[in-house]
Design a protein around this motif. Sequence first.
Motif, PDB file in Angstrom:
ATOM      1  N   THR A  37       0.825  -1.208   0.000  1.00  0.00           N
ATOM      2  CA  THR A  37       0.000   0.000   0.000  1.00  0.00           C
ATOM      3  C   THR A  37       0.859   1.258   0.000  1.00  0.00           C
ATOM      4  OG1 THR A  37      -0.140   0.110   2.414  1.00  0.00           O
ATOM      5  CG2 THR A  37      -1.793  -1.223   1.269  1.00  0.00           C
ATOM      6  N   ALA A  38       0.294   2.347  -0.454  1.00  0.00           N
ATOM      7  CA  ALA A  38       1.022   3.615  -0.514  1.00  0.00           C
ATOM      8  C   ALA A  38       1.283   4.178   0.876  1.00  0.00           C
ATOM      9  CB  ALA A  38       0.247   4.622  -1.352  1.00  0.00           C
ATOM     10  N   THR A  39       0.416   3.862   1.844  1.00  0.00           N
ATOM     11  CA  THR A  39       0.558   4.389   3.201  1.00  0.00           C
ATOM     12  C   THR A  39       1.449   3.519   4.077  1.00  0.00           C
ATOM     13  OG1 THR A  39      -1.443   3.213   3.918  1.00  0.00           O
ATOM     14  CG2 THR A  39      -1.705   5.456   3.069  1.00  0.00           C
ATOM     15  N   GLY A  40       1.766   2.315   3.628  1.00  0.00           N
ATOM     16  CA  GLY A  40       2.574   1.411   4.430  1.00  0.00           C
ATOM     17  C   GLY A  40       1.786   0.664   5.483  1.00  0.00           C
ATOM     18  N   GLU A  41       0.455   0.727   5.399  1.00  0.00           N
ATOM     19  CA  GLU A  41      -0.396  -0.006   6.324  1.00  0.00           C
ATOM     20  C   GLU A  41      -1.139  -1.112   5.579  1.00  0.00           C
ATOM     21  OE1 GLU A  41      -2.993   2.769   8.146  1.00  0.00           O
ATOM     22  OE2 GLU A  41      -1.396   3.910   9.156  1.00  0.00           O
ATOM     23  N   SER A  42      -1.379  -2.218   6.257  1.00  0.00           N
ATOM     24  CA  SER A  42      -2.050  -3.345   5.624  1.00  0.00           C
ATOM     25  C   SER A  42      -3.475  -2.974   5.211  1.00  0.00           C
ATOM     26  CB  SER A  42      -2.089  -4.547   6.571  1.00  0.00           C
ATOM     27  OG  SER A  42      -2.785  -5.622   5.978  1.00  0.00           O
ATOM     28  N   SER A  43      -3.886  -3.446   4.041  1.00  0.00           N
ATOM     29  CA  SER A  43      -5.220  -3.146   3.532  1.00  0.00           C
ATOM     30  C   SER A  43      -6.308  -3.977   4.198  1.00  0.00           C
ATOM     31  CB  SER A  43      -5.276  -3.401   2.020  1.00  0.00           C
ATOM     32  OG  SER A  43      -4.464  -2.487   1.332  1.00  0.00           O
ATOM     33  N   GLY A  44      -5.932  -5.066   4.810  1.00  0.00           N
ATOM     34  CA  GLY A  44      -6.935  -5.972   5.340  1.00  0.00           C
ATOM     35  C   GLY A  44      -7.238  -7.078   4.343  1.00  0.00           C
ATOM     36  N   TRP A  45      -7.690  -8.211   4.855  1.00  0.00           N
ATOM     37  CA  TRP A  45      -7.847  -9.385   3.991  1.00  0.00           C
ATOM     38  C   TRP A  45      -8.961  -9.215   2.964  1.00  0.00           C
ATOM     39  CZ3 TRP A  45     -12.276 -12.197   3.443  1.00  0.00           C
ATOM     40  CH2 TRP A  45     -13.294 -11.997   4.393  1.00  0.00           C
ATOM     41  N   LEU A  46     -10.047  -8.512   3.295  1.00  0.00           N
ATOM     42  CA  LEU A  46     -11.160  -8.415   2.362  1.00  0.00           C
ATOM     43  C   LEU A  46     -10.796  -7.586   1.143  1.00  0.00           C
ATOM     44  CD1 LEU A  46     -14.054  -9.090   1.695  1.00  0.00           C
ATOM     45  CD2 LEU A  46     -14.786  -7.056   2.964  1.00  0.00           C
ATOM     46  N   SER A  68      -3.916   5.278  -6.304  1.00  0.00           N
ATOM     47  CA  SER A  68      -3.574   5.995  -5.079  1.00  0.00           C
ATOM     48  C   SER A  68      -3.455   5.080  -3.856  1.00  0.00           C
ATOM     49  CB  SER A  68      -4.631   7.072  -4.794  1.00  0.00           C
ATOM     50  OG  SER A  68      -5.921   6.484  -4.628  1.00  0.00           O
ATOM     51  N   HIS A  69      -4.177   3.980  -3.841  1.00  0.00           N
ATOM     52  CA  HIS A  69      -4.163   3.112  -2.655  1.00  0.00           C
ATOM     53  C   HIS A  69      -2.941   2.203  -2.621  1.00  0.00           C
ATOM     54  CE1 HIS A  69      -5.849   0.730   0.654  1.00  0.00           C
ATOM     55  NE2 HIS A  69      -5.402  -0.321   0.011  1.00  0.00           N
ATOM     56  N   TRP A  70      -2.598   1.629  -3.769  1.00  0.00           N
ATOM     57  CA  TRP A  70      -1.515   0.656  -3.793  1.00  0.00           C
ATOM     58  C   TRP A  70      -0.181   1.325  -4.116  1.00  0.00           C
ATOM     59  CZ3 TRP A  70      -3.250  -3.584  -1.692  1.00  0.00           C
ATOM     60  CH2 TRP A  70      -4.584  -3.963  -1.884  1.00  0.00           C
ATOM     61  N   SER A  71       0.888   0.763  -3.580  1.00  0.00           N
ATOM     62  CA  SER A  71       2.244   1.216  -3.883  1.00  0.00           C
ATOM     63  C   SER A  71       2.680   0.631  -5.220  1.00  0.00           C
ATOM     64  CB  SER A  71       3.197   0.762  -2.782  1.00  0.00           C
ATOM     65  OG  SER A  71       3.277  -0.657  -2.751  1.00  0.00           O
ATOM     66  N   VAL A  72       3.886   0.977  -5.640  1.00  0.00           N
ATOM     67  CA  VAL A  72       4.410   0.397  -6.878  1.00  0.00           C
ATOM     68  C   VAL A  72       4.485  -1.119  -6.749  1.00  0.00           C
ATOM     69  CG1 VAL A  72       6.411   0.274  -8.400  1.00  0.00           C
ATOM     70  CG2 VAL A  72       5.688   2.486  -7.480  1.00  0.00           C
ATOM     71  N   PHE A  73       4.895  -1.599  -5.580  1.00  0.00           N
ATOM     72  CA  PHE A  73       4.942  -3.042  -5.351  1.00  0.00           C
ATOM     73  C   PHE A  73       3.547  -3.651  -5.512  1.00  0.00           C
ATOM     74  CE2 PHE A  73       4.288  -6.627  -2.441  1.00  0.00           C
ATOM     75  CZ  PHE A  73       5.274  -7.493  -2.857  1.00  0.00           C
ATOM     76  N   GLY A  74       2.540  -3.024  -4.917  1.00  0.00           N
ATOM     77  CA  GLY A  74       1.184  -3.527  -5.033  1.00  0.00           C
ATOM     78  C   GLY A  74       0.685  -3.510  -6.458  1.00  0.00           C
ATOM     79  N   GLU A  75       0.990  -2.445  -7.206  1.00  0.00           N
ATOM     80  CA  GLU A  75       0.555  -2.358  -8.596  1.00  0.00           C
ATOM     81  C   GLU A  75       1.235  -3.420  -9.456  1.00  0.00           C
ATOM     82  OE1 GLU A  75      -0.156   2.509  -8.426  1.00  0.00           O
ATOM     83  OE2 GLU A  75       1.457   1.640  -9.634  1.00  0.00           O
ATOM     84  N   VAL A  76       2.512  -3.686  -9.178  1.00  0.00           N
ATOM     85  CA  VAL A  76       3.222  -4.725  -9.918  1.00  0.00           C
ATOM     86  C   VAL A  76       2.626  -6.095  -9.614  1.00  0.00           C
ATOM     87  CG1 VAL A  76       5.438  -5.909 -10.185  1.00  0.00           C
ATOM     88  CG2 VAL A  76       5.353  -3.412 -10.129  1.00  0.00           C
ATOM     89  N   VAL A  77       2.271  -6.328  -8.346  1.00  0.00           N
ATOM     90  CA  VAL A  77       1.626  -7.585  -7.979  1.00  0.00           C
ATOM     91  C   VAL A  77       0.306  -7.740  -8.725  1.00  0.00           C
ATOM     92  CG1 VAL A  77       0.471  -8.835  -6.103  1.00  0.00           C
ATOM     93  CG2 VAL A  77       2.709  -7.807  -5.723  1.00  0.00           C
ATOM     94  N   ILE A  78      -0.490  -6.674  -8.764  1.00  0.00           N
ATOM     95  CA  ILE A  78      -1.775  -6.714  -9.462  1.00  0.00           C
ATOM     96  C   ILE A  78      -1.567  -6.991 -10.949  1.00  0.00           C
ATOM     97  CG2 ILE A  78      -3.746  -5.312 -10.175  1.00  0.00           C
ATOM     98  CD1 ILE A  78      -3.543  -3.899  -7.437  1.00  0.00           C
ATOM     99  N   ALA A  79      -0.581  -6.311 -11.551  1.00  0.00           N
ATOM    100  CA  ALA A  79      -0.292  -6.546 -12.971  1.00  0.00           C
ATOM    101  C   ALA A  79       0.140  -7.987 -13.210  1.00  0.00           C
ATOM    102  CB  ALA A  79       0.791  -5.575 -13.450  1.00  0.00           C
ATOM    103  N   GLY A  80       0.946  -8.518 -12.310  1.00  0.00           N
ATOM    104  CA  GLY A  80       1.358  -9.906 -12.437  1.00  0.00           C
ATOM    105  C   GLY A  80       0.190 -10.863 -12.323  1.00  0.00           C
ATOM    106  N   LEU A  81      -0.751 -10.540 -11.447  1.00  0.00           N
ATOM    107  CA  LEU A  81      -1.913 -11.405 -11.257  1.00  0.00           C
ATOM    108  C   LEU A  81      -2.807 -11.425 -12.494  1.00  0.00           C
ATOM    109  CD1 LEU A  81      -2.929 -10.566  -7.566  1.00  0.00           C
ATOM    110  CD2 LEU A  81      -1.804 -12.639  -8.408  1.00  0.00           C
ATOM    111  N   PHE A  82      -3.073 -10.254 -13.097  1.00  0.00           N
ATOM    112  CA  PHE A  82      -3.937 -10.322 -14.279  1.00  0.00           C
ATOM    113  C   PHE A  82      -3.185 -10.790 -15.508  1.00  0.00           C
ATOM    114  CE2 PHE A  82      -3.554  -5.482 -13.936  1.00  0.00           C
ATOM    115  CZ  PHE A  82      -2.680  -5.290 -15.004  1.00  0.00           C
TER     116      PHE A  82
END
Length: 447
Positions: A37-46, A68-82
């Motif tokens: 996440t961009a804030t460095g806090e866990s988003s929660g499982w849901l 805005s919610h996800w960090s670069v790491f999160g966006e890369v993970v999402i891109a990898g998933l799709f």
Amino acid sequence: MRRRFQTRLQHPAQIVATGFGTAILVGTALLTLPIATATGESSGWLTALFTATSAVCVTGLVVVDTGSHWSVFGEVVIAGLFQVGGLGIMTMATLFTALLAGRLGLRTRIAVATETKSVSVTDMRRLVRNVVAFSLASEAVIALALTARFMIGYGEPLGRALYLGGFHAVSAFNNAGFALWPDNLMRFVADPWICLPIAIAVIVGGLGFPVVFELAKTWRHPSRWSVLTRITVVVTLVLLAIGTLFFLAAEWHNPRTMGALDDADKPLAAFFAAVMPRSGGFNTLDIAHMNPSSWLFTDLLMFIGGGSASTAGGIKVTTFGLLAFIIWAELRGEPRVNVGHRRLPESTQRQAMTITLMGVVLVAVSTYGLLLLTPYSLDRVLFEVISAFATNGLSTGITAHTSVAGHVLLSLLMFVGRIGPLTLGSALALKERTRRYELPEERVIVG
């Protein structure tokens, strides 16, 4: 215990469903990390589960803003998933097996045939390599076009332009619909250098790999096309043409969608709106402010979806086309269903009708359930449900505001929609049964 577990997963459909489920769980685990996440806090499982499911199932529905919610790491993970979801878990697994082991077992080849809807299980290694090579090459071409536009037209530095171009090229080709702006692609509604490459990527990715490979070899000789290719190409072109004309007529004077655009920009906006219900999921017009008639028409386009063995969802244009031939043959009283100079097997007819009926029932039940869980009107809820089932990603804006139970319901619907009602039904069956006898025939009054 281990032998019993292996026995239960012998059916290829079970392996495909298990593979997609595993990818979703891995993606959920990665997206729950604070670094995602961009804030460095866990988003929660849901939130992580919904996003991972939407990404793996190449849907595009979101409960938080991706950029805005996800960090670069999160966006890369999402891109990898799709990316993984678009190619198919079994296709990726077979590629790695081919590269490491050099040979494939029969069970693995059958599993990939189930995922790619291949007619033959022979030489699956070459098939998978062609699929992956074509996918990566197409994404690279679209990424370069978008990168150039972001640099030249919007002044983005090279690194940022490459990142934006690559992310949206992969998202478009895999019909994922994820974008890195809060308004999706509405800011580019009048920019053909952004809209057209993304629309082309969605169309090509939604045709289906068998159709694309056949067109590459025989595009100059339509008479040699298979029934699959003919139906896919014809129905796709017809739906795109009808869709473009419909959105032009329905939204031309709507001040909250096309009404504010110049007349010269409206055809581009209408064409883009007609392409995206194939399962693209991007939008350059505000879906929430479209006319109800446009919502209903989009529902129909989303439910039909794209081509078989493609990254698109829905019941598929092939199924829709086959149903039209089945109805036409029945109306004419013909004992057999013919498509061109080919006869349609009865098993294929049953499969088309089963997929459609299961889709209708699933959408109806899910719509009723979501109506009980949300305060929104039927047209908005139906739109959301069909979008989830068809792994489309278009939304009237209510996804993030539904309850926890609503998010879980939509997540399950995306999973079932990506695997396919018929495939999932086969996966739930512990074993296949072969009838060794025939019962006497009896006519039943229908209608």
